[in-house]
Structures are given as structure tokens and as C-alpha cells.
Design an enzyme around this catalytic site. Structure first.
Site, PDB file in Angstrom:
ATOM      1  N   HIS A 216      -5.200 -33.134  17.188  1.00  0.00           N
ATOM      2  CA  HIS A 216      -4.073 -33.986  17.566  1.00  0.00           C
ATOM      3  C   HIS A 216      -2.891 -33.156  18.050  1.00  0.00           C
ATOM      4  O   HIS A 216      -1.766 -33.641  18.085  1.00  0.00           O
ATOM      5  CB  HIS A 216      -3.678 -34.872  16.384  1.00  0.00           C
ATOM      6  CG  HIS A 216      -4.820 -35.758  15.966  1.00  0.00           C
ATOM      7  ND1 HIS A 216      -5.050 -36.990  16.526  1.00  0.00           N
ATOM      8  CD2 HIS A 216      -5.829 -35.547  15.082  1.00  0.00           C
ATOM      9  CE1 HIS A 216      -6.138 -37.520  15.983  1.00  0.00           C
ATOM     10  NE2 HIS A 216      -6.635 -36.655  15.114  1.00  0.00           N
TER      11      HIS A 216
ATOM     12  N   LYS B  99       0.844  -1.193   0.000  1.00  0.00           N
ATOM     13  CA  LYS B  99       0.000   0.000   0.000  1.00  0.00           C
ATOM     14  C   LYS B  99       0.885   1.251   0.000  1.00  0.00           C
ATOM     15  O   LYS B  99       0.699   2.151  -0.796  1.00  0.00           O
ATOM     16  CB  LYS B  99      -0.917  -0.036   1.225  1.00  0.00           C
ATOM     17  CG  LYS B  99      -1.804   1.148   1.363  1.00  0.00           C
ATOM     18  CD  LYS B  99      -2.730   1.011   2.561  1.00  0.00           C
ATOM     19  CE  LYS B  99      -3.331   2.385   2.858  1.00  0.00           C
ATOM     20  NZ  LYS B  99      -4.261   2.379   3.961  1.00  0.00           N
TER      21      LYS B  99
ATOM     22  N   GLU C 230      10.467  -4.681   4.537  1.00  0.00           N
ATOM     23  CA  GLU C 230      10.516  -6.093   4.144  1.00  0.00           C
ATOM     24  C   GLU C 230      10.203  -6.251   2.656  1.00  0.00           C
ATOM     25  O   GLU C 230      10.919  -6.918   1.907  1.00  0.00           O
ATOM     26  CB  GLU C 230       9.497  -6.918   4.952  1.00  0.00           C
ATOM     27  CG  GLU C 230       9.796  -7.031   6.427  1.00  0.00           C
ATOM     28  CD  GLU C 230       9.113  -5.962   7.260  1.00  0.00           C
ATOM     29  OE1 GLU C 230       8.865  -4.851   6.723  1.00  0.00           O
ATOM     30  OE2 GLU C 230       8.856  -6.218   8.444  1.00  0.00           O
TER      31      GLU C 230
ATOM     32  N   GLY D  71      -4.775  -1.751   4.898  1.00  0.00           N
ATOM     33  CA  GLY D  71      -3.991  -2.897   4.413  1.00  0.00           C
ATOM     34  C   GLY D  71      -4.687  -4.231   4.649  1.00  0.00           C
ATOM     35  O   GLY D  71      -4.793  -5.072   3.760  1.00  0.00           O
ATOM     36  N   ARG D  72      -5.220  -4.428   5.860  1.00  0.00           N
ATOM     37  CA  ARG D  72      -5.834  -5.723   6.188  1.00  0.00           C
ATOM     38  C   ARG D  72      -7.233  -5.874   5.614  1.00  0.00           C
ATOM     39  O   ARG D  72      -7.889  -6.892   5.842  1.00  0.00           O
ATOM     40  CB  ARG D  72      -5.833  -5.922   7.712  1.00  0.00           C
ATOM     41  CG  ARG D  72      -6.433  -4.777   8.501  1.00  0.00           C
ATOM     42  CD  ARG D  72      -6.074  -4.871   9.979  1.00  0.00           C
ATOM     43  NE  ARG D  72      -6.532  -3.714  10.752  1.00  0.00           N
ATOM     44  CZ  ARG D  72      -5.865  -2.568  10.862  1.00  0.00           C
ATOM     45  NH1 ARG D  72      -4.718  -2.411  10.234  1.00  0.00           N
ATOM     46  NH2 ARG D  72      -6.334  -1.577  11.601  1.00  0.00           N
TER      47      ARG D  72
ATOM     48  N   GLU E 197      -4.888  -6.489  14.773  1.00  0.00           N
ATOM     49  CA  GLU E 197      -4.386  -5.172  14.367  1.00  0.00           C
ATOM     50  C   GLU E 197      -5.527  -4.144  14.446  1.00  0.00           C
ATOM     51  O   GLU E 197      -5.290  -2.972  14.684  1.00  0.00           O
ATOM     52  CB  GLU E 197      -3.793  -5.232  12.950  1.00  0.00           C
ATOM     53  CG  GLU E 197      -2.841  -4.100  12.659  1.00  0.00           C
ATOM     54  CD  GLU E 197      -1.991  -4.318  11.412  1.00  0.00           C
ATOM     55  OE1 GLU E 197      -0.780  -4.563  11.530  1.00  0.00           O
ATOM     56  OE2 GLU E 197      -2.542  -4.237  10.294  1.00  0.00           O
TER      57      GLU E 197
ATOM     58  N   LYS F 189       9.179  -0.746  14.366  1.00  0.00           N
ATOM     59  CA  LYS F 189       9.781  -0.409  13.069  1.00  0.00           C
ATOM     60  C   LYS F 189      10.867   0.648  13.248  1.00  0.00           C
ATOM     61  O   LYS F 189      11.963   0.541  12.699  1.00  0.00           O
ATOM     62  CB  LYS F 189       8.720   0.169  12.119  1.00  0.00           C
ATOM     63  CG  LYS F 189       7.768  -0.836  11.525  1.00  0.00           C
ATOM     64  CD  LYS F 189       6.897  -0.127  10.488  1.00  0.00           C
ATOM     65  CE  LYS F 189       5.682  -0.940  10.146  1.00  0.00           C
ATOM     66  NZ  LYS F 189       4.726  -0.248   9.290  1.00  0.00           N
TER      67      LYS F 189
HETATM   68  O1  LIG Z   1       1.060  -2.703   2.265  1.00  0.00           O
HETATM   69  P1  LIG Z   1       2.163  -2.104   3.065  1.00  0.00           P
HETATM   70  O2  LIG Z   1       2.121  -0.606   3.054  1.00  0.00           O
HETATM   71  O3  LIG Z   1       3.496  -2.617   2.619  1.00  0.00           O
HETATM   72  O4  LIG Z   1       1.948  -2.513   4.576  1.00  0.00           O
HETATM   73  C1  LIG Z   1       1.987  -3.853   4.967  1.00  0.00           C
HETATM   74  C2  LIG Z   1       1.433  -4.052   6.334  1.00  0.00           C
HETATM   75  O5  LIG Z   1       2.164  -3.323   7.291  1.00  0.00           O
HETATM   76  C3  LIG Z   1       1.296  -2.770   8.254  1.00  0.00           C
HETATM   77  O6  LIG Z   1       1.198  -1.406   8.015  1.00  0.00           O
HETATM   78  C4  LIG Z   1       1.768  -3.006   9.658  1.00  0.00           C
HETATM   79  O7  LIG Z   1       3.109  -2.748   9.786  1.00  0.00           O
HETATM   80  C5  LIG Z   1      -0.035  -3.446   7.998  1.00  0.00           C
HETATM   81  O8  LIG Z   1      -1.093  -2.724   8.465  1.00  0.00           O
HETATM   82  C6  LIG Z   1       0.007  -3.620   6.535  1.00  0.00           C
HETATM   83  O9  LIG Z   1      -0.940  -4.557   6.097  1.00  0.00           O
END
Ligand SMILES: O=P(O)(O)OC[C@H]1O[C@](O)(CO)[C@@H](O)[C@@H]1O
Length: 531
Positions: free
Chosen positions: A370, A195, A201, A253-254, A339, A499
Site C-alpha cells: 500500500h 566493538k 554516537e 560489527g555487522r 557495508e 566521521k
Molecule cells: O560497535 P562500534 O565499534 O561502536 O561500531 C558501530 C558501527 O560503526 C561502524 O564501524 C561503521 O561506522 C560499523 O561497522 C559498526 O557496526
């Protein structure tokens, strides 16, 4: 909010056995249907008056107005001054949705059409890699830009007729290395899903994938796509605008699976099945918007959640889909719920009077049986369980296996409710020849306290439509719980501190900055890791 009344009622709750004994119609009266979906919450400790109180509490919290505000595009995400409109992404009506006076639907439809054209081009081979038709798609994203599509691609495996789809999320190089190993860069499409297009990452993995592809492919941009609200950043990365699918900041995002973040799913199952998936969610949106609170599935699911957590004090909630293809659903719900509702400050800045949302966890049945069900049945803490099961599986020739699956699902909720008394356990062990102290000792280990709450959601079959319904059901459940708690379910400030500290620690690990300001525990760990 009437939290004191709720707790008083919850403390005085009757056993499941007496609730069922008093009301022969309990199963009918404490279950609800929407279309072909059945939600049974009769095996919870909620009585008639409790339900009335919970509904009143939801109403007092302004649920109806907040719901109208969300669907209407008002800026209910107050800490970020944003509307919350994932529902617009699956709005299949002709209705306009206004944000700041502007209808967002033309752009939503345009992006959806572009996604459909792009995914068809990938699926038919009209869009080729340097080495020929695309055989593999790698979605690089994390959190909401990974969990949703990864969960849904697995859930809808019977509908796959496109290229193979893979997911990379962790900054641990093992993830990207293991995924790319064995793929042909010349026939791979990489989708960078972020987003913000700043997530460390995702951007790190995207650059690794770009370097991997650049060894064999001249124009890597032609085999990259981007899903983001930050279109200028996607251009800087070298992704052509025709391969960029944008969305607005009113999609969290979620909650973003329904738009561009769903591109990998659309490529896997095709635009028609993807539209069915949206249709299912839209159907649940209409139900949530229009059904009376007492018959409204997301509302009822939320009321059960509030009763168990804030009322009875059960801190966790197990999600137990008896559906192997929903293996990633508990992880998806973890982000969605934790979240969204893992907050201790109310919208107005005051501290919450009650606990925030629960710890959500789970695994599919029967595997979990199990592994961790031992604790669910005999541990000292009560874990409310949410069972899910399809009436029919996709494997028509393996109907006997589906019967076993269903029998296990129903058996678990029955066992949790009914339990096994000391007398029953003693009789069983006596029949096996034990007597005296040994009989007593052995029998005690075989007692199941019972009276443990669960709900069961039954759906006809895991189709794209039904998956859309299920996810939207849970999204709205989270919304209702958030409204009752008075929190903002749509920000996530709690992820920021870690972060920031990670960014500051990277140069320390490289020896480019001092650790003098760090606490002694962190310094000890740094010393060890650098040595
Ligand atoms: O889509 P992005 O901006 O890379 O964010 C990834 C995820 O990181 C977060 O902002 C949390 O760190 C989530 O809410 C989001 O889904």
C-alpha cells in the site's frame, strides 16, 4: 572472471513465460530445500546454462577455498589483517578453530557461559538494580551494535519472558531522551554495546544515560554492562569487569549478533532460546560448508543476486518479508550487504570491472503493497524482489489472517511475473462500459508489464532456530557475492571520511574554529545553522 559472458547471457535472457513454457519442471528444478526451508528462484530469468555459468564463475573465483579459509580462521580480511570468524561464535561442535595457532573456542565458550549466567541473574532478579529487580534494559549502540539485536528482539517477541528491552542508537538526543523518559533509573540496566568503545554516537549516549542514572543511583557501574573488544576502555568508563563481555577483532560489527552484542536478546528470551538461535545459524553454516554449490542456499541466493545486479544491471534489491516481526530485517540487511559489498576496489587494489553490491531496501508486506509496490509493478525500472514468508504464524487463533498474509505474498510474485497485457486490460475496461478513445486511454494505465523477477523463501515458523538460519543464510550470501566480485566484504573504510569531517566540523559549529577552508555550500549551511 567471465563478466562479459554473464552480461551477454543476461542480455539474451528469455522471458519468464517462455522459461516456464519450455520446462514444465522449472519450479522444482529452480528451487532448493534445506531442512524445512524452501528457496524458490524459478521466477528469475536464470536458465540452465546461465546457472551453470554462474556456478562456474563462483568456483573460478575460488569460492570453495575462500570458504574453507574463512571457516578455518585464516586472515581473509586482508586490509585489516584479521580473520573473519563470526561462525566461531555459533560453532556448537567440539572442533577447535585456530587463529595464529591458538584455539579461539575456549574463550568463546567461556564468554557464552558468562553471558548466560549474567542474563539469568537479570531475568531472575538475582542481579538487582538499586530500586529492585531490573524491569528495563537499554542497549546503547549503533550499526552492528544495534541493528542486529534490535531486529532479533522484535523478531522473537513471542519468546520474550524477560525484562523490557529498548534500543538507543542515534546521536540525536531525541533518541535517548524519548527512550529514557518514563523508565525508572533504579530498575534499569544500561548495556553499552560498542566493538571499539570509541564510536561517538554510542559514547555520547552512554554518558547521557550515565548522568541520567546518577541522579537516582549511587553506584551506576552496578547497573551498566559493556560489550566490547576494548576492555581497558570499558574500565575507564567505570563498568566493573564482571559486567564486561569481550570479543575479538575477528568479529565484524555487522556480524556480531551471535556473541556479546546479542546480550540484550539473550536477556529478553533466555539462554536456552538464544542457544537455539545459535543452533539455527550453526545448521546453516554446516549446510553452506558442506552442500554442493548447486544445492547450496547461500550460494544460490548469491548467484541470483549477481545475475540480477552485475548481469542484468538491476541496481536495487527489495527485501519483502511477509512477517511483521521482521520489520527491522531490511535495515539489518542494508548494513550487512551495503557495508560489506558496497566497494569499488578489489582485494588487489584494482578497480572493479562491474558494479558493486546493490542498494538493499524494503519493508514488510502487506504494508509495502500500500506504499511503494506501485513502482515495483509499473515503474520503468525493474526491482528484483525477495519475498519471505512463514508457513505458520505464532497466532494460532488468527490462522485466517495468516492465510491472507500468505495469499498476498504469493499474489505479488505471481503478479510481477504474469503481469496484465493491454488486451486483458482493454477487455476488463470494456466490460465496465468504456469504449473508443476513452477505453484505449484508460486501459493503458491498467497494464502491468510483468516478467519481473522475484525469489521466495518459505520457512516453517519464525522460531529462534529459523531466525538464526535466515540471518546466517544472508551472511553467507554476502560472502559469496563478495568472493565473486573479488572484494573484501569485511572492512568498511567508506564510513571513515564522514566521521573525520564531522569531528572537524563540531568546533566550527561551536564557533571555536574557522570555516575558511570549507567549500561555499558547506559555509552557507554553517552560516544558516549558526544564526
Ligand atoms: O560497535 P562500534 O565499534 O561502536 O561500531 C558501530 C558501527 O560503526 C561502524 O564501524 C561503521 O561506522 C560499523 O561497522 C559498526 O557496526
Amino acid at each position: 572472471m567471465n563478466w562479459t559472458d554473464l552480461k551477454t547471457r543476461a542480455d539474451a535472457r528469455q522471458t519468464l513465460a517462455s522459461l516456464f513454457a519450455q520446462n514444465p519442471n522449472r519450479a522444482e528444478e529452480f528451487s532448493a530445500r534445506h531442512g524445512d526451508m524452501l528457496f524458490d528462484y524459478s521466477k528469475t530469468h536464470i536458465g540452465e546454462d546461465d546457472r551453470a555459468l554462474l556456478i562456474q564463475m563462483a568456483s573460478d573465483a575460488g569460492l570453495e577455498d575462500r570458504r574453507a579459509a574463512m571457516f578455518g580462521g585464516q586472515k581473509i580480511n586482508e586490509t585489516e589483517d584479521r580473520a573473519v570468524l563470526h561462525t566461531a561464535l555459533r560453532n556448537l561442535s567440539d572442533d577447535a578453530i585456530l587463529v595464529d595457532g591458538k584455539d579461539v573456542m575456549p574463550s568463546v565458550r567461556d564468554t557464552r557461559d558468562r553471558m548466560a549466567a549474567f542474563s539469568e541473574a537479570v531475568r531472575t532478579g538475582a542481579l538487582q538494580g538499586q530500586g529492585g529487580a531490573i524491569t528495563d534494559v537499554v542497549n546503547i549502540g549503533i550499526g552492528g551494535s544495534d541493528l542486529g539485536p534490535a531486529m532479533a528482539v522484535l523478531a522473537l517477541a513471542p519468546y520474550h519472558d524477560g525484562p523490557r528491552v529498548h534500543f538507543v542508537s542515534n546521536v540525536d538526543g531525541a533518541d535517548v531522551a524519548d527512550t529514557l523518559r518514563g523508565l525508572d533509573p533504579a530498575t534499569t540496566l544500561v548495556i553499552v554495546a560498542s566493538k571499539t568503545f570509541t564510536t561517538i554516537e554510542t559514547m555520547t549516549n552512554a554518558r547521557t544515560a550515565q548522568a541520567w542514572m546518577a541522579k537516582d543511583v549511587k553506584d551506576t557501574g552496578a547497573q551498566f554492562a559493556a560489550l566490547s573488544t576494548a576492555e581497558e576502555k570499558t574500565a575507564e568508563f567505570g563498568i566493573p569487569s564482571a559486567h564486561v563481555f569481550g570479543f575479538e577483532d575477528w568479529v565484524g560489527g555487522r556480524y556480531s549478533l551471535w556473541g556479546p552484542i546479542g546480550l540484550s536478546l539473550m536477556i529478553a528470551i533466555g539462554a536456552d532460546d538464544f542457544t537455539d538461535f545459535l543452533r539455527g545459524a550453526y545448521d546453516m553454516d554446516c549446510h553452506f560448508r558442506d552442500a554442493p554449490l548447486a544445492d547450496n542456499l547461500p550460494v544460490l541466493l548469491a548467484l541470483v543476486g549477481v545475475w540480477n545486479n552485475q548481469g542484468c544491471g538491476h541496481a536495487t534489491r527489495a527485501v519483502l518479508p511477509y512477517d511483521q516481526r521482521l520489520t527491522r530485517l531490511p535495515a539489518y540487511f542494508q548494513q550487512l550487504e551495503m557495508e560489506s559489498n558496497g566497494k569499488s576496489v578489489a582485494m588487489d587494489g584494482t578497480s572493479l570491472e562491474v558494479n558493486s553490491g546493490p542498494v538493499v531496501w524494503g519493508e514488510p508486506g502487506t504494508n509495502g503493497q500500500h506504499a511503494f509496490y506501485q513502482l515495483i509493478h509499473q515503474g520503468t525500472r525493474v526491482i528484483p524482489c525477495e519475498f519471505m514468508v512463514a508457513r505458520a504464524g505464532h497466532e494460532a487463533d488468527l490462522g485466517h489472517q495468516h492465510e491472507l498474509l500468505v495469499a498476498n505474498c504469493l499474489a505479488q510474485s505471481e503478479a510481477l511475473m504474469v503481469g496484465r497485457s493491454l488486451k486483458e486490460a482493454t477487455d476488463i475496461m470494456a466490460q465496465r462500459g468504456l469504449s473508443g478513445d476513452e477505453l484505449d486511454r484508460q486501459a493503458r494505465h491498467r497494464v502491468f508489464p510483468g516478467d519481473r523477477p522475484s525469489t521466495t523463501l518459505v520457512y516453517p515458523k519464525l522460531t529462534p532456530f529459523v531466525l538464526g538460519q535466515i540471518i546466517a543464510l544472508y551472511e553467507h550470501r554476502v560472502f559469496v557475492e563478495g568472493v565473486m566480485l573479488g572484494i573484501n566484504s569485511y572492512d568498511q573504510w567508506g564510513v571513515e571520511l564522514g566521521k573525520e569531517l564531522a569531528n572537524a566540523l563540531t568546533p566550527v559549529l561551536r564557533g571555536e574554529a574557522s570555516d575558511a577552508e570549507k567549500d561555499s555550500s558547506t559555509r552557507l549551511l554553517l552560516d544558516y545553522l549558526r544564526s
